[in-house]
Scaffold this motif. Structure first.
Motif, short mmCIF file in Angstrom:
data_model
loop_
_atom_site.label_atom_id
_atom_site.label_comp_id
_atom_site.label_asym_id
_atom_site.label_seq_id
_atom_site.Cartn_x
_atom_site.Cartn_y
_atom_site.Cartn_z
N ASP A 50 0.82 -1.23 0.00
CA ASP A 50 0.00 0.00 0.00
C ASP A 50 0.85 1.27 0.00
O ASP A 50 0.49 2.27 0.63
CB ASP A 50 -0.96 0.02 1.19
CG ASP A 50 -2.19 -0.83 0.96
OD1 ASP A 50 -2.54 -1.07 -0.22
OD2 ASP A 50 -2.79 -1.26 1.96
N THR A 51 1.98 1.24 -0.71
CA THR A 51 2.85 2.41 -0.74
C THR A 51 2.95 3.06 -2.12
O THR A 51 3.57 4.11 -2.25
CB THR A 51 4.27 2.03 -0.26
OG1 THR A 51 4.80 1.01 -1.11
CG2 THR A 51 4.27 1.56 1.18
N ILE A 68 6.86 5.65 1.58
CA ILE A 68 7.16 4.73 2.68
C ILE A 68 6.85 5.43 4.01
O ILE A 68 7.26 6.57 4.21
CB ILE A 68 8.64 4.30 2.65
CG1 ILE A 68 9.06 3.78 1.28
CG2 ILE A 68 8.95 3.32 3.77
CD1 ILE A 68 8.44 2.49 0.88
N THR A 69 6.17 4.72 4.90
CA THR A 69 5.77 5.34 6.17
C THR A 69 6.52 4.80 7.38
O THR A 69 6.40 5.35 8.47
CB THR A 69 4.26 5.11 6.42
OG1 THR A 69 4.02 3.70 6.45
CG2 THR A 69 3.42 5.76 5.34
N ASP A 70 7.27 3.73 7.22
CA ASP A 70 7.87 3.10 8.38
C ASP A 70 9.40 3.17 8.38
O ASP A 70 10.08 2.29 8.90
CB ASP A 70 7.40 1.65 8.51
CG ASP A 70 7.66 0.83 7.26
OD1 ASP A 70 8.15 1.38 6.26
OD2 ASP A 70 7.39 -0.39 7.27
N GLY A 71 9.94 4.23 7.83
CA GLY A 71 11.38 4.44 7.83
C GLY A 71 12.07 3.81 6.64
O GLY A 71 11.54 2.92 5.98
N ARG A 90 9.79 10.70 12.96
CA ARG A 90 8.84 10.01 12.08
C ARG A 90 8.78 10.80 10.78
O ARG A 90 8.43 11.98 10.78
CB ARG A 90 7.44 9.98 12.71
CG ARG A 90 7.26 8.92 13.76
CD ARG A 90 5.81 8.87 14.24
NE ARG A 90 4.93 8.33 13.22
CZ ARG A 90 3.84 8.96 12.75
NH1 ARG A 90 3.49 10.13 13.19
NH2 ARG A 90 3.10 8.38 11.82
N TYR A 91 9.12 10.15 9.68
CA TYR A 91 9.12 10.84 8.39
C TYR A 91 8.51 9.94 7.33
O TYR A 91 8.42 8.73 7.47
CB TYR A 91 10.55 11.23 8.00
CG TYR A 91 11.49 10.06 7.85
CD1 TYR A 91 11.60 9.39 6.62
CD2 TYR A 91 12.26 9.61 8.91
CE1 TYR A 91 12.45 8.30 6.48
CE2 TYR A 91 13.11 8.52 8.77
CZ TYR A 91 13.20 7.87 7.56
OH TYR A 91 14.04 6.79 7.42
N GLY A 124 0.69 13.72 10.83
CA GLY A 124 1.60 14.08 11.91
C GLY A 124 3.04 13.65 11.77
O GLY A 124 3.76 13.54 12.76
N TYR A 125 3.50 13.40 10.55
CA TYR A 125 4.91 13.08 10.34
C TYR A 125 5.72 14.37 10.50
O TYR A 125 5.22 15.46 10.24
CB TYR A 125 5.14 12.46 8.97
CG TYR A 125 4.60 11.06 8.88
CD1 TYR A 125 5.39 9.97 9.22
CD2 TYR A 125 3.29 10.82 8.48
CE1 TYR A 125 4.90 8.68 9.16
CE2 TYR A 125 2.79 9.52 8.42
CZ TYR A 125 3.60 8.47 8.77
OH TYR A 125 3.12 7.19 8.72
#
Length: 173
Positions: A50-51, A68-71, A90-91, A124-125
């Motif tokens: 889902d990226t 990408i949401t998890d680093g 968190r980025y 909220g990243y």
């Protein structure tokens, strides 16, 4: 313009865009996407995670980006500089940004980047990070115009060097 998650039905359009992007980079002396990268398998893996996202206009899919949401493990170490945010920030990480040749120069990549910025704020990243080949001047111009700042050098898992950028909201700088 519609920005949405990619589906398996988008694979032919995304594959064509990737092929055009490889050709565009090769014509401009950029040795970034070689040997068929990013392959259909990479794109399908992005979809499964889902990226993978697409931008579509009235003619269909005209751009794609992976978010990408998890680093990003290759961002854990940065050389000759530093990230704008802390190591544990968190980025969102943007990868595989590509635009169809028929719309090149029409601002599709900045539009997709703006959508990722909206998501960063909404979820909220702290920032958005991205890397590119040192010779990919077109991507560097887009990033600079979009407010990204050069941060240093990272190395991919295969050892290839990339220059790294990060974006913060103006009030965070």
């Amino acid at each position: 313009m519609n920005f949405r998650k990619a589906t398996a039905a988008d694979l032919p359009a995304i594959s064509a865009i990737m092929e055009e992007a490889r050709g565009f980079m090769a014509q401009n002396g950029v040795v970034q996407w070689v040997n068929g990268y990013p392959s259909d398998e990479v794109v399908l893996a992005d979809m499964a995670a889902d990226t993978c996202w697409v931008m579509e206009d009235e003619e269909g899919v005209c751009g794609t980006v992976t978010v990408i949401t998890d680093g990003e493990p290759t961002y854990d170490k940065i050389y000759n500089g530093q990230w704008l945010t802390a190591d544990d920030a968190r980025y969102l990480a943007m990868h595989r940004v590509a635009v169809a040749g028929r719309v090149r120069g029409q601002g599709i990549a900045p539009m997709m980047t703006a959508k990722v910025k909206e998501r960063k704020r909404r979820e909220g990243y702290e920032s958005i990070r991205i890397d590119t080949h040192r010779d990919n001047k077109a991507m560097q111009r887009m990033l600079t115009k979009s407010g990204f700042q050069y941060c240093g050098v990272i190395y991919l898992a295969n050892g290839s060097e990339r220059i790294a950028f990060e974006w913060l909201d103006n009030e965070q700088k």
